[in-house]
Design a protein around this motif. Structure first.
Motif, mmCIF file in Angstrom:
data_model
loop_
_atom_site.group_PDB
_atom_site.id
_atom_site.type_symbol
_atom_site.label_atom_id
_atom_site.label_comp_id
_atom_site.label_asym_id
_atom_site.label_seq_id
_atom_site.Cartn_x
_atom_site.Cartn_y
_atom_site.Cartn_z
ATOM 1 N N SER A 226 -45.763 20.161 60.162
ATOM 2 C CA SER A 226 -44.992 21.036 61.043
ATOM 3 C C SER A 226 -44.855 20.407 62.421
ATOM 4 C CB SER A 226 -45.679 22.407 61.161
ATOM 5 O OG SER A 226 -44.928 23.267 61.994
ATOM 6 N N PRO A 227 -43.828 19.555 62.620
ATOM 7 C CA PRO A 227 -43.661 18.836 63.889
ATOM 8 C C PRO A 227 -43.483 19.736 65.110
ATOM 9 C CG PRO A 227 -42.276 17.891 62.174
ATOM 10 C CD PRO A 227 -42.817 19.178 61.636
ATOM 11 N N ILE A 228 -43.000 20.961 64.908
ATOM 12 C CA ILE A 228 -42.738 21.827 66.062
ATOM 13 C C ILE A 228 -43.955 22.674 66.431
ATOM 14 C CG2 ILE A 228 -40.262 21.937 65.593
ATOM 15 C CD1 ILE A 228 -40.714 24.721 64.401
ATOM 16 N N LYS A 229 -44.957 22.652 65.582
ATOM 17 C CA LYS A 229 -46.160 23.436 65.838
ATOM 18 C C LYS A 229 -47.057 22.713 66.835
ATOM 19 C CE LYS A 229 -50.354 24.896 63.392
ATOM 20 N NZ LYS A 229 -51.062 24.835 62.090
ATOM 21 N N LYS A 230 -47.745 23.472 67.676
ATOM 22 C CA LYS A 230 -48.723 22.867 68.584
ATOM 23 C C LYS A 230 -49.922 22.428 67.747
ATOM 24 C CE LYS A 230 -51.430 23.717 72.770
ATOM 25 N NZ LYS A 230 -50.974 22.474 73.414
ATOM 26 N N ILE A 231 -50.206 21.141 67.761
ATOM 27 C CA ILE A 231 -51.243 20.610 66.884
ATOM 28 C C ILE A 231 -52.520 20.323 67.662
ATOM 29 C CG2 ILE A 231 -49.568 19.608 65.294
ATOM 30 C CD1 ILE A 231 -50.041 16.924 66.631
ATOM 31 N N ASN A 232 -53.590 20.139 66.918
ATOM 32 C CA ASN A 232 -54.869 19.828 67.551
ATOM 33 C C ASN A 232 -54.786 18.487 68.272
ATOM 34 O OD1 ASN A 232 -56.144 22.150 66.641
ATOM 35 N ND2 ASN A 232 -56.818 21.186 64.731
ATOM 36 N N PRO A 233 -55.337 18.415 69.473
ATOM 37 C CA PRO A 233 -55.276 17.155 70.222
ATOM 38 C C PRO A 233 -56.136 16.073 69.573
ATOM 39 C CG PRO A 233 -56.709 18.722 71.334
ATOM 40 C CD PRO A 233 -56.051 19.471 70.210
ATOM 41 N N ILE A 234 -55.772 14.836 69.841
ATOM 42 C CA ILE A 234 -56.561 13.697 69.372
ATOM 43 C C ILE A 234 -57.725 13.501 70.334
ATOM 44 C CG2 ILE A 234 -56.535 11.204 68.984
ATOM 45 C CD1 ILE A 234 -53.559 11.512 68.231
ATOM 46 N N LEU A 235 -58.919 13.417 69.791
ATOM 47 C CA LEU A 235 -60.104 13.269 70.632
ATOM 48 C C LEU A 235 -60.105 11.906 71.313
ATOM 49 C CD1 LEU A 235 -62.818 14.723 68.208
ATOM 50 C CD2 LEU A 235 -61.527 15.926 69.994
ATOM 51 N N ASN A 236 -60.563 11.880 72.548
ATOM 52 C CA ASN A 236 -60.641 10.612 73.265
ATOM 53 C C ASN A 236 -61.821 10.627 74.225
ATOM 54 O OD1 ASN A 236 -59.747 11.272 76.178
ATOM 55 N ND2 ASN A 236 -58.134 12.212 74.939
ATOM 56 N N LYS A 237 -62.160 9.466 74.695
ATOM 57 C CA LYS A 237 -63.179 9.334 75.735
ATOM 58 C C LYS A 237 -62.851 8.100 76.560
ATOM 59 C CE LYS A 237 -66.486 6.958 72.669
ATOM 60 N NZ LYS A 237 -67.841 7.033 72.078
#
Length: 275
Positions: A226-237
């Motif tokens: 679902s490209p238009i859905k707000k998706i979970n962010p990619i974790l980063n540090k």
């Protein structure tokens, strides 16, 4: 100015050529295989380089992208041939007095205890040593790269592997949820190199963040559904590099990673043959 490019059929070189912003009549790509019909007249054999440029009096800028990446020591001879010997042969055909600058891409593995003694890293650094012993160091610009991704990426590397798993509805190929790696969009690298306004003769083009591999797959999997859905962010540090690694230029621009990885995924899908 004449621009000579090696590695034009590789990932970095291919993107560089497609985003070349100067006069194409001054671009010469050392041929390994020509996969760009639009630029077929720009590809030449190494053996014909000397005769091709002998009547040209302009200064020459060399972008040396050609490399063989492998940590498999079974390919030691091929690694040294590609990463050391080929480069030495290249400069036999180019008049030293006409060289304006040499832009050479090295690897951040040079500062990695696990890999720095591999044939891949050793051959890259031996060529770096050859350049510094053979030419004025002020015209050599050594660019250290870590993991790159982006347009036209069909390499056997983790980002395309993740893309393919998402595309085919396969399980997450990343099993360790704690792995973070540094990724740089290839277009950020190309844009910086195209400017030719280098602050230092040795620098790294990397992101200031490391990103979690497991969450890259999970996020893209949601995006694919679902490209238009707000998706979970990619974790980063925050990224961390050894103190002996060169600096990252202050004016080096990193695109937003999540937007870049989504766009790269769409490009990857479009490159795949129809079933």
């Amino acid at each position: 100015m004449i621009d000579i490019v090696t590695g034009g059929s590789g990932f970095l070189g291919l993107n560089f050529i497609e985003n070349y912003k100067y006069d194409l009549s001054n671009l010469f790509v050392i041929k390994h295989r020509n996969i760009l019909e639009k630029y077929k007249n720009n590809f030449i054999d190494l053996d014909t380089l000397e005769t091709t440029i002998q009547n040209r009096k302009e200064k020459i800028r060399i972008y040396h992208f050609a490399t063989l990446y492998s940590l498999d020591e079974n390919y030691k001879s091929e690694i040294y041939e590609s990463n050391l010997n080929f480069g030495k042969r290249l400069f036999q055909y180019i008049p030293t007095e006409l060289i304006d600058s040499i832009i050479y891409t090295n690897t951040m593995f040079s500062f990695n205890e696990l890999h720095k003694n591999s044939s891949y890293v050793t051959s890259k650094n031996m060529f770096s040593k050859y350049l510094k012993e053979s030419f004025d160091n002020e015209i050599i610009f050594e660019v250290f790269l870590d993991n790159t991704f982006g347009h036209n990426d069909n390499r056997d590397k983790i980002i395309p592997i993740i893309f393919e798993a998402v595309r085919k509805g396969k399980p997450n190929p990343v099993k360790n949820k704690e792995v973070y790696l540094n990724f740089t969009n290839v277009l950020d690298v190309i844009e910086y190199l195209n400017e030719n306004k280098f602050e230092k003769n040795s620098f790294k083009l990397v992101s200031n963040k490391n990103h979690n591999l497991f969450s890259i797959f999970e996020s893209l999997n949601e995006y694919n559904l679902s490209p238009i859905k707000k998706i979970n962010p990619i974790l980063n540090k925050d990224s961390s590099f050894t103190l002996d690694s060169p600096p990252t230029p202050k004016d080096f621009n990193n695109r937003n990673f999540e937007e870049s990885i989504q766009q790269s995924f769409k490009d990857f899908i479009n490159l795949q043959p129809a079933n």
